[in-house]
Design an enzyme around this catalytic site. Structure first.
Site, PDB file in Angstrom:
ATOM      1  N   GLU A 251       0.830  -1.212   0.000  1.00  0.00           N
ATOM      2  CA  GLU A 251       0.000   0.000   0.000  1.00  0.00           C
ATOM      3  C   GLU A 251       0.860   1.255   0.000  1.00  0.00           C
ATOM      4  O   GLU A 251       1.969   1.255   0.536  1.00  0.00           O
ATOM      5  CB  GLU A 251      -0.877   0.025   1.267  1.00  0.00           C
ATOM      6  CG  GLU A 251      -1.910  -1.058   1.295  1.00  0.00           C
ATOM      7  CD  GLU A 251      -2.750  -1.026   2.573  1.00  0.00           C
ATOM      8  OE1 GLU A 251      -2.933   0.050   3.167  1.00  0.00           O
ATOM      9  OE2 GLU A 251      -3.210  -2.108   2.966  1.00  0.00           O
ATOM     10  N   LYS A 253       2.094   4.724   1.346  1.00  0.00           N
ATOM     11  CA  LYS A 253       2.160   5.249   2.716  1.00  0.00           C
ATOM     12  C   LYS A 253       1.787   6.728   2.681  1.00  0.00           C
ATOM     13  O   LYS A 253       2.514   7.537   2.115  1.00  0.00           O
ATOM     14  CB  LYS A 253       3.557   5.039   3.296  1.00  0.00           C
ATOM     15  CG  LYS A 253       3.639   5.375   4.779  1.00  0.00           C
ATOM     16  CD  LYS A 253       5.003   5.024   5.349  1.00  0.00           C
ATOM     17  CE  LYS A 253       5.044   5.052   6.869  1.00  0.00           C
ATOM     18  NZ  LYS A 253       4.701   6.305   7.470  1.00  0.00           N
ATOM     19  N   GLU A 303      -5.614   6.973   7.615  1.00  0.00           N
ATOM     20  CA  GLU A 303      -4.738   8.139   7.684  1.00  0.00           C
ATOM     21  C   GLU A 303      -5.549   9.356   7.251  1.00  0.00           C
ATOM     22  O   GLU A 303      -6.196   9.348   6.196  1.00  0.00           O
ATOM     23  CB  GLU A 303      -3.538   7.914   6.747  1.00  0.00           C
ATOM     24  CG  GLU A 303      -2.378   8.820   6.989  1.00  0.00           C
ATOM     25  CD  GLU A 303      -1.488   8.402   8.167  1.00  0.00           C
ATOM     26  OE1 GLU A 303      -1.830   7.469   8.931  1.00  0.00           O
ATOM     27  OE2 GLU A 303      -0.424   9.036   8.326  1.00  0.00           O
ATOM     28  N   PHE A 343      -7.281   2.049   6.133  1.00  0.00           N
ATOM     29  CA  PHE A 343      -6.436   0.883   5.839  1.00  0.00           C
ATOM     30  C   PHE A 343      -6.678  -0.316   6.743  1.00  0.00           C
ATOM     31  O   PHE A 343      -6.058  -1.361   6.565  1.00  0.00           O
ATOM     32  CB  PHE A 343      -4.950   1.250   5.804  1.00  0.00           C
ATOM     33  CG  PHE A 343      -4.431   1.935   7.041  1.00  0.00           C
ATOM     34  CD1 PHE A 343      -4.228   1.232   8.208  1.00  0.00           C
ATOM     35  CD2 PHE A 343      -4.133   3.290   7.023  1.00  0.00           C
ATOM     36  CE1 PHE A 343      -3.740   1.861   9.339  1.00  0.00           C
ATOM     37  CE2 PHE A 343      -3.641   3.932   8.146  1.00  0.00           C
ATOM     38  CZ  PHE A 343      -3.455   3.215   9.312  1.00  0.00           C
TER      39      PHE A 343
HETATM   40  P1  ATP Z   1       6.618   6.822  10.490  1.00  0.00           P
HETATM   41  O1  ATP Z   1       7.406   7.891  11.154  1.00  0.00           O
HETATM   42  O2  ATP Z   1       7.382   6.093   9.442  1.00  0.00           O
HETATM   43  O3  ATP Z   1       5.240   7.223  10.087  1.00  0.00           O
HETATM   44  P2  ATP Z   1       5.658   5.721  12.807  1.00  0.00           P
HETATM   45  O4  ATP Z   1       6.552   5.260  13.882  1.00  0.00           O
HETATM   46  O5  ATP Z   1       4.899   6.963  12.984  1.00  0.00           O
HETATM   47  O6  ATP Z   1       6.476   5.730  11.510  1.00  0.00           O
HETATM   48  P3  ATP Z   1       4.717   3.201  12.014  1.00  0.00           P
HETATM   49  O7  ATP Z   1       3.643   2.479  12.701  1.00  0.00           O
HETATM   50  O8  ATP Z   1       6.065   2.683  12.111  1.00  0.00           O
HETATM   51  O9  ATP Z   1       4.562   4.658  12.517  1.00  0.00           O
HETATM   52  O10 ATP Z   1       4.376   3.365  10.469  1.00  0.00           O
HETATM   53  C1  ATP Z   1       3.106   3.247  10.074  1.00  0.00           C
HETATM   54  C2  ATP Z   1       2.408   4.571  10.055  1.00  0.00           C
HETATM   55  O11 ATP Z   1       2.212   4.972   8.729  1.00  0.00           O
HETATM   56  C3  ATP Z   1       1.021   4.413  10.616  1.00  0.00           C
HETATM   57  O12 ATP Z   1       1.017   4.770  11.960  1.00  0.00           O
HETATM   58  C4  ATP Z   1       0.151   5.318   9.795  1.00  0.00           C
HETATM   59  O13 ATP Z   1      -0.010   6.540  10.479  1.00  0.00           O
HETATM   60  C5  ATP Z   1       0.937   5.582   8.548  1.00  0.00           C
HETATM   61  N1  ATP Z   1       0.337   5.044   7.326  1.00  0.00           N
HETATM   62  C6  ATP Z   1       0.248   5.703   6.154  1.00  0.00           C
HETATM   63  N2  ATP Z   1      -0.280   4.945   5.188  1.00  0.00           N
HETATM   64  C7  ATP Z   1      -0.538   3.739   5.733  1.00  0.00           C
HETATM   65  C8  ATP Z   1      -1.077   2.527   5.236  1.00  0.00           C
HETATM   66  N3  ATP Z   1      -1.433   2.388   3.959  1.00  0.00           N
HETATM   67  N4  ATP Z   1      -1.191   1.495   6.096  1.00  0.00           N
HETATM   68  C9  ATP Z   1      -0.808   1.609   7.380  1.00  0.00           C
HETATM   69  N5  ATP Z   1      -0.286   2.739   7.906  1.00  0.00           N
HETATM   70  C10 ATP Z   1      -0.149   3.796   7.096  1.00  0.00           C
END
Ligand code: ATP
Length: 586
Positions: A251, A253, A303, A343
């Protein structure tokens, strides 16, 4: 239970270094507590009277007020408190020493119980409006005059968020398991229950009153936030496909704010990543859910992204945060409209669907969401090919996304509440540009600026979070690449969290001119992770006597207001990245 017993346990735990010994001590204390007090003990130890999502007033008082409390309770001028605080570096020991000297403490002391202390703090937290600061000082000072010096030490540390036991959430969970089931084997069940109800105090209550089977029976509910699943990171498409199980749903991001939406009939509540209620920030999202979600009750995750009102194009994360900081939500809704990209689904019409495989959940989302220009599912595609994964990543970057998240689709690809596991793996542009990675770091101190930067901060001291010891060891000093605007914002934001001496949870090899409460989280890019004689992060857990540092760190301009400091990059994350970097170079 007398609060003294808890304070003595804290004292012993603090002076014990082994994690298992700490757990044993905490668990022995728990066994002596009244069942009705267990949730209060857990809450006091976690440093929060209530979980964030209950939106109840919290006790967290600033150091300045704590100084007034000690001065009033010990009947000494504030200057005496400040002078001693500078020497001890800890408001708890300062209060303890000054109350010890004050005759009052011994003459009129009343036996404090855990519930009495908890309730006094909860009542103090509730005071608001004009004159409430004075009332808070007097209420807390009253509590301290009834306290033994050792009790005063821990009450002060609790209210200022500087209790440092080295237990962390997992240590408390292990102790609960040991105390009430005889060993640590039930830790997984207790943790799972905590992940779906975001309230360890109430899980502890269920455990002690009804037993471990009742804990296993705690499931997802509408109106109770679920701790969010997170993604691991990797920079190589082949490795991602290998780790994810050879088949993935990849997917885009999106770069916005993660929202967990709970719909129950006509009622919608939105929770942030840190489980705070953010419904009032997004009345437009509430409306979108009411009109576009065809379910009586459900829990969705998506998101929330700022979009251009004219073109419908996505706008940067900073725009959304600008809207978040403003109070005039009505006009900001028009200026910075948002779209929701869903998502995941965790609950649907009375059923917990977290254990369904990912594609089954995706199907449920398709059936539940009426797609419009403001609400849709995230864009994604099934693939088995690393090359295709890389192409999707490039398409994503070229069209303004942050990167991709590859999601496992095998039969065990459940929604894993509260976990950062290999079921979701993210790939961002920064990982492929030769940079070590971006990290979310907690600002703990600053160095005064000179020359053109006089009156501002010239450099920022930043820490990772060590979840094993519940501390914030520093990993870098950031002093270059700041714009004028960034410098002004640092000054404005950080001065609200200034403290006289370093918070005891902060471990630093560098002396700062100014120390802050560890609350503000920023995104930092670095070139690599190096071993460091100066920074203490990971010391004792990597080879030699060194810690870890981020080399050539620079602030990306992104304030992670959506993250709690305990959700910052952890020391374990850095050790993992450091090891990986070493393997790649060998
Ligand atoms: P980052 O700083 O990379 O966003 P993070 O520590 O905030 O990382 P992670 O859980 O590691 O968060 O990365 C996933 C984050 O990405 C989710 O918390 C969400 O907010 C965001 N996100 C964006 N698009 C998607 C998607 N398609 N599926 C899941 N999460 C997504």
């Amino acid at each position: 239970m007398f609060y003294r017993v808890l304070a003595q346990a804290y004292d012993e735990i603090e002076s014990t270094s082994g994690t298992l010994d700490k757990i044993q001590l905490y668990s022995d204390m728990l066994k002596n507590a009244e069942p009705a007090e267990i949730d209060m003990i857990v809450a006091l130890t976690m440093g929060k009277l209530h979980p964030d999502w209950k939106s109840e007033p919290e006790i967290g008082i600033a150091e300045k007020m704590a100084i007034q409390v000690v001065a009033t309770a010990a009947s000494v001028p504030e200057k005496v408190v400040v002078d001693l605080l500078r020497k001890t570096g800890d408001i708890g020991s300062t209060g303890e020493a000054l109350l010890q000297e004050s005759a009052q403490a011994t003459l009129f002391a009343e036996d404090l119980t855990v519930s009495l202390v908890y309730n006094a703090l909860a009542q103090t937290a509730k005071l608001s409006g004009s004159g409430s600061n004075k009332a808070k000082v007097s209420k807390l000072a009253g509590l301290l005059t009834d306290a033994d010096p050792i009790e005063a030490r821990y009450i002060l540390r609790t209210v200022t968020g500087s209790l440092r036991l080295g237990l962390g959430d997992m240590g408390i969970i292990d102790s609960l398991s040991t105390a009430f089931t005889g060993n640590r084997d039930a830790r997984g069940d207790i943790e799972a229950a905590f992940n779906v109800c975001s309230d360890l105090g109430s899980v502890a209550n269920v455990l002690v009153e009804k037993g471990i089977d009742a804990v296993r029976d705690i499931h997802t509910q509408v109106g109770v936030p679920i701790r969010m699943m997170a993604a691991k990171k990797l920079s190589d498409a082949e490795e991602i496909m290998e780790k994810i199980g050879k088949k993935a749903f990849v997917e885009y991001k999106y770069d916005g704010e993660r929202v967990q939406a709970h719909k129950n009939g006509n009622e919608v509540v939105l929770y942030s990543r840190r489980q705070e209620v953010i419904t009032h920030q997004y009345p437009d999202v509430v409306q979108l859910i009411l009109t576009n979600i065809k379910a009586e009750s459900c829990v969705l995750e998506g998101e929330c992204v700022a979009i251009d009102p004219d073109t419908g194009k996505m706008r940067p994360f900073q725009e959304l945060m600008r809207r978040r900081r403003k109070t005039n939500i009505e006009s900001m809704q028009k200026e910075v409209p948002v779209a929701l990209f869903v998502f995941d689904i965790l609950y649907l019409n009375g059923a917990d669907v977290t254990s369904l495989p990912m594609l089954d959940r995706r199907k449920l989302m398709e059936e539940t969401i009426e797609v419009s220009d403001r609400v849709s599912l995230t864009i994604g595609e099934f693939t088995e090919e690393p090359d295709r994964l890389y192409e999707i990543f490039e398409e994503a970057i070229n069209t303004g996304y942050e990167g991709v998240i590859a999601k496992a689709i095998h039969e065990n690809s459940r929604y894993q509440a509260g976990a950062r596991s290999w079921l979701w793996i993210k790939l961002k542009a920064s990982y492929t540009e030769g940079l070590a990675d971006s990290a979310d770091l907690v600002i703990v101190g600053a160095i005064h600026g000179r020359g053109k930067r006089t009156g501002l901060y010239g450099a920022i001291l930043a820490s990772a979070y060590d979840d094993m010891t519940d501390t914030y060891p520093t990993v870098c000093k950031i002093g270059t690449g700041f714009t004028e605007e960034m410098l002004t914002e640092f000054k404005e934001r950080l001065d609200e969290h200034k403290i006289e001496t370093k918070n005891p949870k902060v471990i630093s090899g560098i002396d700062a001119d100014v120390w802050f409460e560890p609350v503000e989280v920023i995104e930092v890019l670095g070139d690599e992770i190096t071993s460091s004689p100066t920074h203490p992060a990971g010391k004792g857990r990597i080879a030699g006597d060194a810690g870890l540092a981020i080399r050539f760190p620079r602030f990306t301009g992104k304030w992670r207001d959506d993250k709690d400091p305990t959700q910052a990059t952890t020391v374990d994350d850095l050790i993992e990245a450091f090891e990986k970097q070493r393997q790649t170079r060998e």
